[in-house]
Write a protein that holds these residues in place. Structure first.
Motif, PDB file in Angstrom:
ATOM      1  N   PHE A  94       0.649  -1.337  -0.125  1.00  0.00           N
ATOM      2  CA  PHE A  94       0.078  -0.051   0.026  1.00  0.00           C
ATOM      3  C   PHE A  94       0.869   1.247   0.167  1.00  0.00           C
ATOM      4  N   THR A  95       0.316   2.121  -0.964  1.00  0.00           N
ATOM      5  CA  THR A  95       1.484   3.258  -1.066  1.00  0.00           C
ATOM      6  C   THR A  95       0.758   4.456  -0.613  1.00  0.00           C
ATOM      7  N   TYR A  96       1.319   5.373   0.155  1.00  0.00           N
ATOM      8  CA  TYR A  96       0.668   6.549   0.844  1.00  0.00           C
ATOM      9  C   TYR A  96       1.444   7.600  -0.032  1.00  0.00           C
ATOM     10  N   LYS A  97       0.812   8.907  -0.253  1.00  0.00           N
ATOM     11  CA  LYS A  97       1.188  10.062  -0.863  1.00  0.00           C
ATOM     12  C   LYS A  97       1.098  11.024   0.012  1.00  0.00           C
ATOM     13  N   ILE A  98       2.184  11.863   0.527  1.00  0.00           N
ATOM     14  CA  ILE A  98       2.063  12.711   1.756  1.00  0.00           C
ATOM     15  C   ILE A  98       2.623  13.925   1.228  1.00  0.00           C
ATOM     16  N   ILE A  99       1.665  15.102   1.129  1.00  0.00           N
ATOM     17  CA  ILE A  99       2.231  16.340   0.915  1.00  0.00           C
ATOM     18  C   ILE A  99       2.378  17.191   2.254  1.00  0.00           C
ATOM     19  N   ASN A 147       8.281  25.212  -1.969  1.00  0.00           N
ATOM     20  CA  ASN A 147       7.543  25.244  -0.637  1.00  0.00           C
ATOM     21  C   ASN A 147       7.115  24.013  -0.081  1.00  0.00           C
ATOM     22  N   TYR A 148       6.867  22.923  -0.754  1.00  0.00           N
ATOM     23  CA  TYR A 148       6.478  21.697  -0.415  1.00  0.00           C
ATOM     24  C   TYR A 148       7.054  20.492  -0.994  1.00  0.00           C
ATOM     25  N   LEU A 149       6.854  19.280  -0.336  1.00  0.00           N
ATOM     26  CA  LEU A 149       7.298  18.144  -0.681  1.00  0.00           C
ATOM     27  C   LEU A 149       6.291  17.079  -0.849  1.00  0.00           C
ATOM     28  N   SER A 150       6.423  16.191  -2.173  1.00  0.00           N
ATOM     29  CA  SER A 150       5.673  15.203  -2.224  1.00  0.00           C
ATOM     30  C   SER A 150       6.329  13.773  -1.954  1.00  0.00           C
TER      31      SER A 150
END
Length: 87
Positions: free
Chosen positions: A15-20, A54-57
């Motif tokens: 299962f893959t989570y994508k986090i911002i 400003n953000y990381l994925s």
């Protein structure tokens, strides 16, 4: 949505989570620390920076034994102060 996701998955499964989250060096370390506490293992997240920086994925894949692990980890990652979204 929860029931539909449960029906689609067969355990154990990846299962893959994508986090911002905010673009800070400690974000990745905190995500890995939380994942390690819930499901110990070797994790190498994929990280991409936003156009303005400003953000990381962050994408991280786990091997879940049951749906409760997926939910627990989702809730734990969501509690990290620099995290803005988890999906």
């Amino acid at each position: 949505m929860r029931k539909k996701l449960q029906e689609m998955l067969t355990f154990p499964c990846y299962f893959t989570y994508k986090i911002i989250g905010l673009s800070r060096p400690e974000l990745i370390d905190q995500i890995i620390r939380v994942v390690q506490l819930c499901i110990p293992g070797d994790y190498i997240p994929q990280v991409k920076s936003s156009n303005k920086g400003n953000y990381l994925s962050v994408s991280i894949t786990i091997c879940a034994k049951n749906f409760e692990q997926i939910e627990q980890l989702y809730n734990e990652i969501s509690q990290i102060s620099m995290v803005r979204m988890v999906f």
